[in-house]
Design a protein around this motif. Structure first.
Motif, PDB file in Angstrom:
ATOM      1  N   TYR A   1       1.028  -1.113  -0.049  1.00 24.69           N
ATOM      2  CA  TYR A   1       0.015  -0.016   0.120  1.00 24.69           C
ATOM      3  C   TYR A   1       0.875   1.351  -0.149  1.00 24.69           C
ATOM      4  CZ  TYR A   1      -3.589   3.361   1.577  1.00 24.69           C
ATOM      5  OH  TYR A   1      -4.536   4.430   1.862  1.00 24.69           O
ATOM      6  N   ILE A   2       1.907   1.163   0.975  1.00 28.37           N
ATOM      7  CA  ILE A   2       2.830   2.399   0.952  1.00 28.37           C
ATOM      8  C   ILE A   2       3.453   2.589  -0.469  1.00 28.37           C
ATOM      9  CG2 ILE A   2       4.984   3.186   1.970  1.00 28.37           C
ATOM     10  CD1 ILE A   2       4.217   1.738   4.622  1.00 28.37           C
ATOM     11  N   LEU A   3       3.977   1.668  -1.133  1.00 26.66           N
ATOM     12  CA  LEU A   3       4.616   1.556  -2.416  1.00 26.66           C
ATOM     13  C   LEU A   3       3.486   2.193  -3.383  1.00 26.66           C
ATOM     14  CD1 LEU A   3       7.279   1.257  -3.852  1.00 26.66           C
ATOM     15  CD2 LEU A   3       6.760  -1.324  -4.280  1.00 26.66           C
ATOM     16  N   ARG A   4       2.518   1.572  -3.429  1.00 27.29           N
ATOM     17  CA  ARG A   4       1.453   1.988  -4.666  1.00 27.29           C
ATOM     18  C   ARG A   4       1.346   3.623  -4.431  1.00 27.29           C
ATOM     19  NH1 ARG A   4      -1.347  -2.415  -3.039  1.00 27.29           N
ATOM     20  NH2 ARG A   4      -3.222  -1.259  -2.106  1.00 27.29           N
ATOM     21  N   VAL A   5       1.323   4.056  -3.116  1.00 23.18           N
ATOM     22  CA  VAL A   5       1.105   5.623  -2.744  1.00 23.18           C
ATOM     23  C   VAL A   5       2.049   6.473  -3.498  1.00 23.18           C
ATOM     24  CG1 VAL A   5       0.765   7.402  -1.615  1.00 23.18           C
ATOM     25  CG2 VAL A   5      -0.612   5.283  -0.990  1.00 23.18           C
ATOM     26  N   VAL A   6       3.372   5.958  -3.251  1.00 25.01           N
ATOM     27  CA  VAL A   6       4.433   6.541  -3.520  1.00 25.01           C
ATOM     28  C   VAL A   6       4.917   6.463  -4.973  1.00 25.01           C
ATOM     29  CG1 VAL A   6       7.042   6.231  -3.597  1.00 25.01           C
ATOM     30  CG2 VAL A   6       5.761   6.265  -1.244  1.00 25.01           C
ATOM     31  N   ARG A   7       4.558   5.422  -5.580  1.00 24.09           N
ATOM     32  CA  ARG A   7       4.706   5.195  -7.161  1.00 24.09           C
ATOM     33  C   ARG A   7       3.637   5.931  -7.811  1.00 24.09           C
ATOM     34  NH1 ARG A   7       8.037   1.119  -9.036  1.00 24.09           N
ATOM     35  NH2 ARG A   7       7.099   1.121 -11.001  1.00 24.09           N
ATOM     36  N   ALA A   8       2.483   6.102  -7.269  1.00 23.72           N
ATOM     37  CA  ALA A   8       1.434   6.993  -7.824  1.00 23.72           C
ATOM     38  C   ALA A   8       1.971   8.345  -7.780  1.00 23.72           C
ATOM     39  CB  ALA A   8       0.215   7.024  -7.094  1.00 23.72           C
ATOM     40  N   THR A   9       2.671   8.977  -7.069  1.00 21.23           N
ATOM     41  CA  THR A   9       3.194  10.441  -7.064  1.00 21.23           C
ATOM     42  C   THR A   9       4.194  10.517  -8.304  1.00 21.23           C
ATOM     43  OG1 THR A   9       5.169   9.943  -5.806  1.00 21.23           O
ATOM     44  CG2 THR A   9       3.205  10.432  -4.515  1.00 21.23           C
TER      45      THR A   9
ATOM     46  N   ILE B   1      -4.541  11.621  -4.453  1.00 18.53           N
ATOM     47  CA  ILE B   1      -4.027  10.322  -4.748  1.00 18.53           C
ATOM     48  C   ILE B   1      -4.441   8.991  -3.759  1.00 18.53           C
ATOM     49  CG2 ILE B   1      -1.686   9.031  -4.636  1.00 18.53           C
ATOM     50  CD1 ILE B   1      -0.540  11.643  -6.045  1.00 18.53           C
ATOM     51  N   LEU B   2      -4.243   9.769  -2.454  1.00 19.73           N
ATOM     52  CA  LEU B   2      -5.076   8.521  -1.418  1.00 19.73           C
ATOM     53  C   LEU B   2      -6.508   8.302  -1.752  1.00 19.73           C
ATOM     54  CD1 LEU B   2      -3.508  10.153   1.961  1.00 19.73           C
ATOM     55  CD2 LEU B   2      -3.279   7.743   0.991  1.00 19.73           C
ATOM     56  N   ASN B   3      -7.013   9.099  -2.117  1.00 18.59           N
ATOM     57  CA  ASN B   3      -8.483   8.761  -2.645  1.00 18.59           C
ATOM     58  C   ASN B   3      -8.755   7.913  -3.472  1.00 18.59           C
ATOM     59  OD1 ASN B   3      -9.285  10.460  -0.352  1.00 18.59           O
ATOM     60  ND2 ASN B   3      -9.505  12.332  -1.648  1.00 18.59           N
ATOM     61  N   GLN B   4      -7.785   7.783  -4.584  1.00 15.88           N
ATOM     62  CA  GLN B   4      -8.005   6.933  -5.737  1.00 15.88           C
ATOM     63  C   GLN B   4      -7.346   5.736  -5.419  1.00 15.88           C
ATOM     64  OE1 GLN B   4      -5.956   9.072  -9.083  1.00 15.88           O
ATOM     65  NE2 GLN B   4      -7.246  10.739  -8.904  1.00 15.88           N
TER      66      GLN B   4
END
Length: 318
Positions: free
Chosen positions: A231-239, A310-313
């Motif tokens: 989950y952490i990595l998905r958020v970071v990669r989304a940035t 991004i978090l909401n998506q």
């Protein structure tokens, strides 16, 4: 140290700092998280929002050596680190240590100094070691920087270098408290001496280096499961993929969030992390590590708004 004992220590620290600093509970929680996660904190806000008072109160509630640097345009790197002075009696150079040789360092108005002076803290913040005249000097594992700055559009300030921003675990934006909180502050101060230092001098140091080390060991024993890490990595990669962000967060940022998540779980009395632990850290851990695209800047969107979107998506693990 058990997690119950760590939770009790954290509650006591919150209460002690809260005697002086009012209406900034989130910022205090992030300071405690950074303390136990071995990270540094950047406090940003307009003058008069208790940035310096919060840093002094935080230090006052801990039985650790405290140092302060007032950053100014004429401050030199040697004023931060120290310098070797020749002793004519012994015919040897003697190191005169600068204020960086402390366990908690308040870097006040850090963005008022030019980049070469700001950069004097880079090695100290990353390695907890400074090199002076070719010799390495350890600052100790407790070394922690709490820096304050006014917004960069204020007159007479310099933007922090990207490399230095990345050394901060959190960037905390401080705003003016609600009206009822401001009134409570005025009422409290109306019955006290007109002495700025009297408030922080009344604080009782609660934790020493040994206790903090034991608390950190308890946090080190917490292991994040793969769902939280993913989950952490998905958020970071989304940035890195968002059209609103020109330059996204690094792998070091993801690793920093993971460490802070472990500390957050422990401070809440748990030996496991939940998605909400991650969510509350994303904005303070990433808002200073991303750079918005021109279109997002034209639309006057803030890094916090972009990160919240991004978090909401991204779906959190269940």
């Amino acid at each position: 140290m058990t997690l119950d004992e760590l939770f009790a220590h954290a509650e006591a620290l919150r209460a002690e700092i809260g005697k002086v600093v009012h209406g900034q509970e989130e910022a205090i929680n992030l300071l405690l998280t950074a303390l136990f996660a071995r990270g540094h904190v950047l406090l940003e806000g307009p003058p008069g929002t208790a940035k310096t008072l919060m840093a002094r109160s935080f230090a006052g509630a801990l039985n650790l050596d405290f140092g302060r640097i007032q950053f100014t345009p004429d401050l030199m790197p040697g004023d931060v680190l120290g310098t070797s002075i020749y002793n004519f009696q012994t015919s040897q150079f003697v190191l005169t240590k600068g204020p960086v040789f402390s366990q908690i360092l308040l870097a006040d108005e850090i963005n008022r100094a030019p980049p070469k002076t700001q950069a004097a803290l880079l090695q100290a913040m990353n390695e907890r070691t400074v090199t002076i005249d070719g010799a390495d000097h350890s600052l100790g594992s407790e070394f922690l920087v709490v820096a304050t700055q006014n917004p960069i559009e204020q007159q007479g300030t310099y933007p922090l270098p990207e490399a230095q921003l990345d050394r901060f675990l959190f960037k905390v934006n401080l705003t003016f408290p609600p009206q009822e909180v401001e009134l409570a502050v005025l009422r409290q101060h109306a019955g006290e001496p007109l002495d700025f230092l009297s408030a922080t001098s009344a604080l009782t140091p609660l934790l020493d280096a040994t206790t903090i080390s034991a608390a950190r060991q308890a946090i080190d024993d917490i292991v994040l499961d793969d769902d939280i890490l993913a989950y952490i990595l998905r958020v970071v990669r989304a940035t890195r993929e968002s059209s609103d962000i020109a330059f996204g967060a690094s792998t070091r940022a993801a690793d920093a969030i993971a460490g802070a998540t472990r500390a957050t779980a422990a401070l809440n009395g748990r030996d496991f992390a939940i998605p909400d632990d991650v969510k509350q850290l994303i904005v303070p851990a990433l808002q200073h590590r991303i750079f918005l695209s021109p279109s997002a800047e034209i639309e006057r969107r803030s890094p916090a708004q972009v990160l919240e979107n991004i978090l909401n998506q991204i779906e959190a693990p269940r």
